[in-house]
Design an enzyme around this catalytic site. Structure first.
Site, PDB file in Angstrom:
ATOM      1  N   ASP A  61      86.744  48.123  43.732  1.00  0.00           N
ATOM      2  CA  ASP A  61      85.580  47.476  44.360  1.00  0.00           C
ATOM      3  C   ASP A  61      85.761  45.961  44.255  1.00  0.00           C
ATOM      4  OD1 ASP A  61      83.176  46.762  45.467  1.00  0.00           O
ATOM      5  OD2 ASP A  61      81.949  47.403  43.775  1.00  0.00           O
ATOM      6  N   GLN A 169      82.283  53.519  38.752  1.00  0.00           N
ATOM      7  CA  GLN A 169      81.576  52.407  38.102  1.00  0.00           C
ATOM      8  C   GLN A 169      80.406  52.942  37.259  1.00  0.00           C
ATOM      9  OE1 GLN A 169      80.986  50.531  41.961  1.00  0.00           O
ATOM     10  NE2 GLN A 169      82.091  48.706  41.291  1.00  0.00           N
ATOM     11  N   ASP A 201      75.457  39.869  38.496  1.00  0.00           N
ATOM     12  CA  ASP A 201      75.565  40.914  39.509  1.00  0.00           C
ATOM     13  C   ASP A 201      74.416  41.918  39.397  1.00  0.00           C
ATOM     14  OD1 ASP A 201      77.267  42.209  41.531  1.00  0.00           O
ATOM     15  OD2 ASP A 201      77.560  43.782  40.033  1.00  0.00           O
ATOM     16  N   LEU A 206      69.560  46.089  36.459  1.00  0.00           N
ATOM     17  CA  LEU A 206      69.607  45.885  35.005  1.00  0.00           C
ATOM     18  C   LEU A 206      68.246  46.161  34.379  1.00  0.00           C
ATOM     19  CD1 LEU A 206      71.515  42.462  34.782  1.00  0.00           C
ATOM     20  CD2 LEU A 206      72.464  44.765  34.828  1.00  0.00           C
ATOM     21  N   GLU A 242      71.735  37.794  41.595  1.00  0.00           N
ATOM     22  CA  GLU A 242      71.749  38.567  42.835  1.00  0.00           C
ATOM     23  C   GLU A 242      70.589  39.547  42.735  1.00  0.00           C
ATOM     24  OE1 GLU A 242      74.497  41.678  45.367  1.00  0.00           O
ATOM     25  OE2 GLU A 242      74.398  41.830  43.212  1.00  0.00           O
TER      26      GLU A 242
HETATM   27  C1  GLC Z   1      77.165  43.462  43.933  1.00  0.00           C
HETATM   28  C2  GLC Z   1      78.362  42.778  44.548  1.00  0.00           C
HETATM   29  C3  GLC Z   1      79.166  43.788  45.316  1.00  0.00           C
HETATM   30  C4  GLC Z   1      79.587  44.907  44.387  1.00  0.00           C
HETATM   31  C5  GLC Z   1      78.394  45.504  43.658  1.00  0.00           C
HETATM   32  C6  GLC Z   1      78.817  46.392  42.529  1.00  0.00           C
HETATM   33  O1  GLC Z   1      76.269  43.899  44.875  1.00  0.00           O
HETATM   34  O2  GLC Z   1      77.944  41.704  45.336  1.00  0.00           O
HETATM   35  O3  GLC Z   1      80.285  43.209  45.927  1.00  0.00           O
HETATM   36  O4  GLC Z   1      80.220  45.922  45.115  1.00  0.00           O
HETATM   37  O5  GLC Z   1      77.567  44.506  43.105  1.00  0.00           O
HETATM   38  O6  GLC Z   1      79.236  45.640  41.423  1.00  0.00           O
END
Ligand code: GLC
Length: 556
Positions: A61, A169, A201, A206, A242
């Site tokens: 990723d 993940q 991120d 979270l 984000e």
């Molecule tokens: C966030 C990132 C993205 C990634 C995801 C998982 O949204 O911007 O690119 O795939 O997190 O970590």
């Protein structure tokens, strides 16, 4: 007023080390190559770099699947190269922030390997497990169409583990204090190596969902803890979140006292700005701007047009999104996850210089700090033959030489855009450097101007009535200085009247963009403006030109 908030007037540039510049000829971008390009970035006017994940990773990723939080992917260099690079950034007056991915690790991370192999290992509780498949496992996926579920059975563990993102993940269990300690250690490590903060991120994940740090009904306690730790270790470091959430929730990410994240990406302004461009109507963006309430003094929006992901239009209504898709990415291959477009800005706007300038002028003048995705300053295009979001992650186009000057290797690790109007032979830094009218030179001038306008980054902004739905007017005030910007979303010319203000300085406007020092005077502060199709203007109010009068700001 808290002094010295460097990020309020910063210009942030986002780089993926592997696609920027190959320094050792193996076809992959690396820290040595990136360090060589710091002069270019400093020349452009960038004051802060945000690096996408560069840690050891199986790279399924784009590095957001981390296998070791304390290293550098060997393809990109080693820790020594990172420290050299971090030092070089300092010499160039450029700050560095790095991606902090703590919602999950890679399934190759030793923690996960031990967790699955041994139920009695202390790492078992680093992740989120269930003996049976929980209900609703097919809901809440971030990558619909690619991901099948958010719970996957691990054969070795004999149990299901939770993963908000891909099955490789696994989510970390943030309710485990040992995991939170690990995260602080990771932050402390990179702060010691000279970074000025983190782009955090996936923040909404979270604080809610299985295994999250919701304690005593306070989902934000962990963010506060992170912030406290950060500020103790490094007083001027920042967290940039984000968080693509509705406006009534987003304020919590800053915290009432500004004690959570300093910066949050403005996803709502982003999506509605695109809708305004598509509809040639300023109102969608205006509505968002009006809903942006006053922030605590340390808080700041981060404004962007494109980033390394799809252009996410998931917060528009279905009808709005349909219009945006039809106008910006009609081919189904351009669309992703039913919500976004895997395209860069320039091709979405048909390569039209006027519309590109309008969009960037907006981005640089939205209340907040601008964030640019690499290659956008020259108007790079996408390569749709690459899988999902890789389409917008092709190597930087430096020149018309082989592989765009990105590498001397036989073949780059990922192909460049080499066909059509956006091919590297046509769109590249070297050619645009020589052309005073190029997008690159326009962006450089606009960055210079934006830095001279702390009213935008520091001040308070207000939408001013224009009487025309296609035209957005904003006034900014900061410590006695003031500005006005105008943007015409329509393709045709517009004439609008704006009551700029009653004070003396509102009667005299200086055009900061025109070649001569054009002034406009109107008694009582009522000005008429003639705007060409997609036209935009930046004015300073009062008698002084910006270039000669530096507005005083905190820290001076
Ligand atoms: C966030 C990132 C993205 C990634 C995801 C998982 O949204 O911007 O690119 O795939 O997190 O970590």
């Amino acid at each position: 007023m808290i002094e010295d908030l460097w990020y309020k007037n910063a210009v942030i540039y986002c780089v993926d080390v592997e696609t920027f510049q190959d320094g050792n000829g193996d076809g992959v971008g690396d820290f040595r190559g990136l360090a060589r390009r710091l002069d270019y970035l400093a020349g452009l006017g960038v004051t802060c770099l945000w690096l996408l994940p560069f840690y050891p990773s199986p790279n399924r990723d784009n590095g957001y699947d981390i296998a070791d939080f304390y290293g550098v992917d060997p393809r990109l260099g080693d820790l020594g190269d990172f420290v050299e690079f971090s030092h070089q950034c300092k010499l160039h007056g450029i700050r560095l922030i790095v991606d902090l991915v703590i919602n999950h690790t890679s399934d190759r991370h030793p923690w996960f390997q031990q967790a699955r192999a041994d139920a009695s290992s202390r790492f078992r509780d680093y992740y989120v497990w269930s003996a049976k498949k929980p209900r609703g496992a097919h809901k809440g996926m971030v990558f619909p169409g690619v991901q099948q579920s958010v719970w996957t059975r691990d054969r070795k563990a004999g149990a299901y583990y939770f993963h908000r993102f891909h099955e490789f993940q696994p989510d970390l269990n943030l309710s485990n204090p040992a995991v939170r300690d690990e995260i602080r250690k990771v932050m402390g490590f990179w702060l010691e190596l000279g970074v000025s903060g983190f782009r955090v991120d996936a923040v909404p994940f979270l604080i809610s969902g299985p295994g999250k740090a919701v304690r005593k009904g306070d989902p934000f306690a962990f963010l506060r803890e992170m912030r406290q730790f950060l500020s103790w270790r490094c007083g001027d470091a920042v967290l940039l979140a984000e968080a693509n959430v509705p406006m009534d929730e987003v304020l919590e990410y800053f915290g009432d006292e500004g004690d959570h994240m300093q910066l949050v990406f403005n996803f709502l302004a982003n999506q509605h700005l695109f809708l305004s461009l598509v509809d040639e109507d300023a109102r969608p963006l205006t509505r968002v701007l009006r809903s942006m309430t006053k922030l605590p003094p340390t808080a700041q929006w981060a404004s962007f047009l494109r980033n390394h992901d799809e252009l996410d239009l998931g917060r528009l209504t279905q009808a709005e999104r349909k219009r945006a898709f039809a106008a910006l990415g009609p081919d189904p291959r351009m669309q992703l996850y039913d919500r976004g477009l895997r395209r860069r800005l320039a091709p979405m706007l048909g390569g039209d210089a006027r519309r590109l300038q309008l969009a960037y002028s907006l981005m640089f003048s939205l209340p907040g700090t601008p964030v640019l995705w690499y290659g956008e300053e020259i108007g790079m295009g996408e390569r749709l033959s690459l899988r999902d979001r890789h389409a917008v992650r092709t190597p930087m186009q430096w020149s018309s030489e082989a592989h765009g000057g990105f590498t001397h290797a036989q073949a780059p690790f990922r192909p460049l855009v080499d066909r059509g109007a956006f091919a590297f032979e046509r769109v590249n830094v070297a050619a645009q450097r020589r052309d005073p009218e190029s997008l690159l030179n326009w962006i450089e001038r606009t960055i210079r101007l934006r830095k001279e306008c702390p009213e935008v980054g520091w001040g308070s902004a207000r939408v001013m009535p224009t009487g025309d739905p296609a035209v957005l007017a904003m006034r900014y005030d900061f410590r006695g200085a003031a500005m006005l910007t105008l943007h015409n979303f329509a393709r045709g010319p517009r004439s609008v009247r704006v009551a700029v203000g009653h004070d003396a300085k509102s009667s005299r406007l200086i055009d900061l963009l025109s070649h001569d020092d054009t002034r406009k005077t109107a008694r009582g502060g009522h000005h008429r403006f003639e705007l060409e199709g997609y036209g935009y203007r930046w004015f300073r109010l009062g008698a002084h030109d910006s270039a000669h009068q530096r507005v005083e700001r905190p820290g001076d």
